[in-house]
Scaffold this active site. Sequence first.
Site, PDB file in Angstrom:
ATOM      1  N   GLU B  60       0.830  -1.205   0.000  1.00  0.00           N
ATOM      2  CA  GLU B  60       0.000   0.000   0.000  1.00  0.00           C
ATOM      3  C   GLU B  60       0.869   1.261   0.000  1.00  0.00           C
ATOM      4  O   GLU B  60       0.522   2.267  -0.629  1.00  0.00           O
ATOM      5  CB  GLU B  60      -0.951  -0.022   1.187  1.00  0.00           C
ATOM      6  CG  GLU B  60      -2.022  -1.124   1.098  1.00  0.00           C
ATOM      7  CD  GLU B  60      -1.525  -2.529   1.417  1.00  0.00           C
ATOM      8  OE1 GLU B  60      -0.392  -2.658   1.922  1.00  0.00           O
ATOM      9  OE2 GLU B  60      -2.264  -3.506   1.153  1.00  0.00           O
ATOM     10  N   HIS B 129     -11.274  -6.255   8.535  1.00  0.00           N
ATOM     11  CA  HIS B 129     -12.038  -5.960   7.316  1.00  0.00           C
ATOM     12  C   HIS B 129     -13.263  -5.108   7.642  1.00  0.00           C
ATOM     13  O   HIS B 129     -14.276  -5.187   6.953  1.00  0.00           O
ATOM     14  CB  HIS B 129     -12.516  -7.242   6.612  1.00  0.00           C
ATOM     15  CG  HIS B 129     -11.427  -8.180   6.232  1.00  0.00           C
ATOM     16  ND1 HIS B 129     -10.910  -9.105   7.082  1.00  0.00           N
ATOM     17  CD2 HIS B 129     -10.733  -8.315   5.066  1.00  0.00           C
ATOM     18  CE1 HIS B 129      -9.946  -9.796   6.471  1.00  0.00           C
ATOM     19  NE2 HIS B 129      -9.824  -9.338   5.255  1.00  0.00           N
TER      20      HIS B 129
HETATM   21  C1  LIG Z   1      -1.821  -5.130   4.337  1.00  0.00           C
HETATM   22  C2  LIG Z   1      -2.771  -5.987   3.578  1.00  0.00           C
HETATM   23  N1  LIG Z   1      -3.058  -5.705   2.298  1.00  0.00           N
HETATM   24  C3  LIG Z   1      -3.959  -6.443   1.606  1.00  0.00           C
HETATM   25  C4  LIG Z   1      -4.573  -7.516   2.203  1.00  0.00           C
HETATM   26  C5  LIG Z   1      -5.632  -8.330   1.425  1.00  0.00           C
HETATM   27  N2  LIG Z   1      -5.098  -9.661   1.064  1.00  0.00           N
HETATM   28  C6  LIG Z   1      -5.304 -10.727   1.866  1.00  0.00           C
HETATM   29  S1  LIG Z   1      -4.538 -12.102   1.305  1.00  0.00           S
HETATM   30  C7  LIG Z   1      -3.936 -11.283  -0.058  1.00  0.00           C
HETATM   31  C8  LIG Z   1      -3.075 -12.016  -1.051  1.00  0.00           C
HETATM   32  C9  LIG Z   1      -1.811 -12.524  -0.420  1.00  0.00           C
HETATM   33  O1  LIG Z   1      -1.109 -13.338  -1.303  1.00  0.00           O
HETATM   34  P1  LIG Z   1       0.197 -14.105  -0.871  1.00  0.00           P
HETATM   35  O2  LIG Z   1       1.002 -13.244   0.030  1.00  0.00           O
HETATM   36  O3  LIG Z   1       0.876 -14.612  -2.076  1.00  0.00           O
HETATM   37  O4  LIG Z   1      -0.299 -15.295   0.061  1.00  0.00           O
HETATM   38  P2  LIG Z   1      -1.188 -16.545  -0.358  1.00  0.00           P
HETATM   39  O5  LIG Z   1      -2.617 -16.128  -0.186  1.00  0.00           O
HETATM   40  O6  LIG Z   1      -0.852 -16.896  -1.728  1.00  0.00           O
HETATM   41  O7  LIG Z   1      -0.840 -17.617   0.607  1.00  0.00           O
HETATM   42  C10 LIG Z   1      -4.361  -9.954  -0.053  1.00  0.00           C
HETATM   43  C11 LIG Z   1      -4.034  -8.956  -1.089  1.00  0.00           C
HETATM   44  C12 LIG Z   1      -4.241  -7.789   3.549  1.00  0.00           C
HETATM   45  N3  LIG Z   1      -4.774  -8.813   4.195  1.00  0.00           N
HETATM   46  N4  LIG Z   1      -3.335  -7.017   4.198  1.00  0.00           N
END
Ligand SMILES: Cc1ncc(C[n+]2csc(CCOP(=O)(O)OP(=O)(O)O)c2C)c(N)n1
Lengths: 338, 338, 413, 413
Positions: B60, B129
Amino acid sequence: MAQMNLIHALNSAMDVMLGRDPAVVVLGEDIGYFGGVFRVTEGLQRKYGEHRVLDTPIAEGGIIAAAIGMGVNGLRPVAEIQFADYIYPGYDQIVSELARLRYRSAGEFFAPVTVRTPCGGGIRGGQTHSQSPEAIFAHVSGLKVVMPSNPYDAKGLLIASIEDDDPVIFFEPKRLYNGPFDGNPNQAAVPWSAHPLGEVPEGHYTVPIGKAAIARAGSDLTIVTYGTMVHVCEAAARGLGLDAEIVDVRTMVPLDTDTICASVARTGRCVIAHEATRFAGFGAELAATIQEQCFWNLEAPILRVAGWDTPYPHAFEWEYFPGQARVVRALRTVMEAG
Amino acid sequence: MAQMNLIHALNSAMDVMLGRDPAVVVLGEDIGYFGGVFRVTEGLQRKYGEHRVLDTPIAEGGIIAAAIGMGVNGLRPVAEIQFADYIYPGYDQIVSELARLRYRSAGEFFAPVTVRTPCGGGIRGGQTHSQSPEAIFAHVSGLKVVMPSNPYDAKGLLIASIEDDDPVIFFEPKRLYNGPFDGNPNQAAVPWSAHPLGEVPEGHYTVPIGKAAIARAGSDLTIVTYGTMVHVCEAAARGLGLDAEIVDVRTMVPLDTDTICASVARTGRCVIAHEATRFAGFGAELAATIQEQCFWNLEAPILRVAGWDTPYPHAFEWEYFPGQARVVRALRTVMEAG
Amino acid sequence: MPTRSRLHVPVTPARPGEISDFSWLRLSPAGAIARPEPGARSGDITFLADGLVRVLDDAGEAIGPWHPHLEVQDLQIGLRHMLLTRVFDDRMQRIQRSGKISFYMRSLGEEAVSVAQAQALRPADMLFPSYRNQGLQIARGRPLVDLMCQVLSNTRDMCKGRQLPVLYHWREGNIFSISGNLATQFPQAVGWAMAAAIRGQDAVAASWIGEGASAEADFHHALLFASVYRAPVILNVVNNQWAISTFQGFAGGEQRTFAARGPGYGIAGLRVDGNDFLAVHAVTQWAAERARTGHGPTLIEHVTYRGAAHSTSDDPARYRPRDDYQHWPLGDPVERLKQHLIRLGEWSEERHAGLSAELEDHVAASWKEATRFGTLTDPPRLDPHLMFEDVFREMPPHLRRQDAELRAERGQG
Amino acid sequence: MPTRSRLHVPVTPARPGEISDFSWLRLSPAGAIARPEPGARSGDITFLADGLVRVLDDAGEAIGPWHPHLEVQDLQIGLRHMLLTRVFDDRMQRIQRSGKISFYMRSLGEEAVSVAQAQALRPADMLFPSYRNQGLQIARGRPLVDLMCQVLSNTRDMCKGRQLPVLYHWREGNIFSISGNLATQFPQAVGWAMAAAIRGQDAVAASWIGEGASAEADFHHALLFASVYRAPVILNVVNNQWAISTFQGFAGGEQRTFAARGPGYGIAGLRVDGNDFLAVHAVTQWAAERARTGHGPTLIEHVTYRGAAHSTSDDPARYRPRDDYQHWPLGDPVERLKQHLIRLGEWSEERHAGLSAELEDHVAASWKEATRFGTLTDPPRLDPHLMFEDVFREMPPHLRRQDAELRAERGQG
Ligand SMILES: Cc1ncc(C[n+]2csc(CCOP(=O)(O)OP(=O)(O)O)c2C)c(N)n1
Ligand SMILES: Cc1ncc(C[n+]2csc(CCOP(=O)(O)OP(=O)(O)O)c2C)c(N)n1
Ligand SMILES: [Mg+2]
Ligand SMILES: [Mg+2]
């Protein structure tokens, strides 16, 4: 007892706690070998070693995160953010993690971190060395927020903060480091040795978190304030010959509404003062709470005196700063109303 | 005119602006190919290409910083932060940079960035959330802060925000995306098509930033609120049979104090409501300003209805949410006082 | 030669309706990567960041210098824990569909990462997981009922109803609380490890982050602080190729491996086949020994694939080929360990089917037990006034007032 | 073999009272590092991150593949701009002591970085400086009076009194506004460059950060976004060894070079002798060509030394040997270019003395001119009501009210 300025008092608090509790560690930018840009940690690394007093990378987010991890592993970190204006890179770790860890883990994990940071203006620091961001921490559930206005309170509150198992954001009004500034930059500096609260015990003591102080008892009206503005307001009221009661808030969270509202209920008039920008500042919470609890006692609207809603400009420091003139206008208006 | 829910209205605003102004770009996590986790940017990348509608890394702080740089180079970025709860890593870039760039460069540089982000609870999202952090942006000089409560305003305000040369933090109450939620989770969902403000022009129009709306005219008391709470308060007042005037703040900064205070001066009674935690929340600013300007008209203390001062808990969503019961208690108290 | 640059947009190899393509994936054959001493200088072992440590070959044979030579029993336990993780996940997914829980996240295809790593570490080592590491809980012996009660936010929920499903913690098991905010735990693990070094504890910290979340600032903070103070920590990037809808190229994986970030900061970086139980075990042991002997941190990139949807709120068919996982070149970690054990003569399809059935029963029984303490829809329910506790160690006056207000609102006042 | 780790604390080679030590500094001889094509794949040129590009040898001869073969006139202009920067800095420092300005920051010893880079770039290229890049302003022809008026916060201050001294900006000169917050400009430069690529502009962005500030999250954001979108940007880390009192080891420089972070993210990383005008010029040209031809970003680490105090608020004698700078192995950039020109027969001690005198006069005359517009202590003064402007494009009602309040407070209402 010793004469201490605010810097010495804070230094003494950390010295006492590093000496008493092996879990206490101090960390931050330039705070180790150098002793900090305001010299608040002077001598501590020499005395307690590089594993208790750590210089860190310039990464406020990393500092807070590391402090949280240390806290979870049984240490009691005191992290310095060099200026409150630079705390924002650590804001996510403070808000999303430090403040919420105990809650989300139902008390199984917590990090007893104290974040010390110099705030406020009056040192020609311009917009990035003068900010007072206490409101954006006071709004966050799970943080305690403290700002002392004199050496005695500073030491006692800092020791209380370090001993507290909850996270504490500890603001140090930097313009008070060397003396009780009354808002008049053209007057000779007054040292803390000339002030009764410059008398500070050498050893361990605490000032409780969550208790406001009556900095001056009085009956004409109540001034609710904290930090540097305690002294500015005292001088302004004195200048007007008003018998003002001055409540030094000391801890924004938890807020001592009992002391504040008892005073306003008695005097019926209230001015709130802080250095931070006015709009949605901490003064708004004070005014909102006071009007709710003291409505039937109020004889005049509560006025707020604060920094203007602009960044803190370098060249116009004294037109920006809520000095005696601005306080006096508010005091007059409140006294004349009704 | 078309029937749009809040999602369609926001999508249409971006579609209109991407179509009208080649400088407009949209960026954020999952917003491109996928169309966003709430589908607000659905179809935009297909229509305008990967150079106008950009998927970004999950950072972000980097998103805001990149948007600022783009803004300085003549683009008009609309950045999505996936949930307002995740805006804190970008807080430093917003506060220290986006908000201050025009000021510190005396108007020579500025970045016309709009930051869109879903806020508020009611979707079983738990503490990360569901947050409503508008107060910590309202306190920062240099930011405009907007939160619509219906599709018509949402589209008009988003277009106004994108066209505005100042940075705008644009909060989208996610519980309103699909319908005007009145706070009762057990009642069947109402769609926007059943609401007059679900009628939205297809093309370009604006709703001015800085103007509150009278969501409902009335004379018994004034309810000052915004976002989801507009609908909760309407239902609560209706349930009580009160002829409440409901002011939908719409933009927190600049705040339309004229409209708000004119209403309170007329009714003499005021309740403020928001989802955000109460302590030092935006309601404090509203209460502080209203008591100052309407003191002599007030017949009762101003009460605030808000989220409790705890993180937003997953299991207790409806005990946490300031629903009709809490609003009703405040309305009653204010009506019975004096 | 163009005189203008054009914005490059990372390429997603295959979208819905297209044919899966993993030709871009850089692989090394099993056994091909050398195993340096755990005390090697990070500058001398940068090859570990670009290769791919693999032990199990396509035939299920364990080969090469990273072969950890584990006891058969440990392999069988590993298989059991991976399978239990999967059975548990599947059940929870089905239950979410039924409306009894609000949300769930599976770790399908990534089970080896958590299970092998938990097995390679010691109980005193502190784990800072992401939301897709339920295997850590299982491998450390957490009763399923505890996990289920959390997912249910019921009266025995360890989080007292405060957290979304799957955001567990386990103090006695030395597993840290999971945040809904991505990446924040990564530098905290480093701080924990710094404290371990300050206090002279014989324990290391380990943390996990998705490749998508590695874009967050906290990833950088973690690497930097770990490097500067040589903290005894294992930093794991679980590169499962996807961050919700976004391919790993958007996190920087197109230009270089995630493991290569390590050497950039002067710390060891190592890329491993995350679906190879033996390889994951071996590199974890190596990194743990490195940390314990004062040689500092290791960044491990686990190359794996998110077999399931991101969460129960997600539908991957919107952004990737429906059968993409079937084409993943590194296979299924459960299947691969099973084949290896069969090859060793220590396992069979029958025993596997028996184990599956046993675990299904265990999960079903646990669920029955867990629901006794309440579900989203059925009592008993947690006392909502718990909401006001643990904001602070002691409840301050304003929260006591709000607690009382809520009682009044609920007609209890 | 120890079984417990101990917290490592980066070593500061010499503290006050100790003898300076630069034996740890990894140097390459002038001419030793190969010059790949600017379009080379970042993975093939990682050697650039560990070596040290140098052109001027100890005798002042320009040698090797990076020799930029500049016109003599350009070298002379470079020398003039470096010297002017230094004379300006010295004068401002003295003036601060006299109380006429509140604060100042010198760039002593680092002049080549800004001056050579500004010269190697084109006027349309956008610069995002830190506070120690005054040389950029000077090399781009900014009148000294403008800089001085900013430092004075006087009636001709480009910042209208809002910024601390030295936080300049110059829109027409394509030099961005400097923030008091470290590192924030780094990812903004990347965003600017992304926009340039989106818009098809034939311009690159460049930004500068101290090695200390590279610890901030924004450094990571910049590298990551630059890598992902292959942005046409030059990211410079000015490693002057110190961040106020803190040695560069605390920013991660002990384990690996700062340039090496680049390859970790899959972007070109290059380490250059920051006190060698020719080398800095050459690598900048290389990186600019790389960016302009669509090959993306370059991270350049400039190895230099902060010869002066951090700022006028600092006293380095508290934390490093008083004469540390005298022992710095890479010498003085002004002296080295001067010797090179003398060796070419295009300069002399006399001309140098003449130039110095001319620049001293120019600075003195500029100061006289600048103070006509006011100083901290003498009128004319900026109108304090400017304070309320530019918070927003148009002044909203609450600021108009506050403006009026201030008028009343000052007796103007
Ligand atoms: C600071 C923040 N930004 C955005 C999110 C929303 N979000 C939750 S999971 C995710 C994707 C994460 O992907 P990755 O790190 O590759 O982990 P995976 O789900 O593949 O295990 C996002 C964008 C969040 N939880 N926290
Ligand atoms: C976010 C932030 N944190 C801390 C500071 C205080 N500060 C100003 S300069 C400085 C040292 C920077 O050192 P370096 O990046 O190496 O640059 P140099 O001064 O050597 O040019 C510090 C800590 C700041 N300005 N901003
Ligand atoms: Mg992933
Ligand atoms: Mg430096």
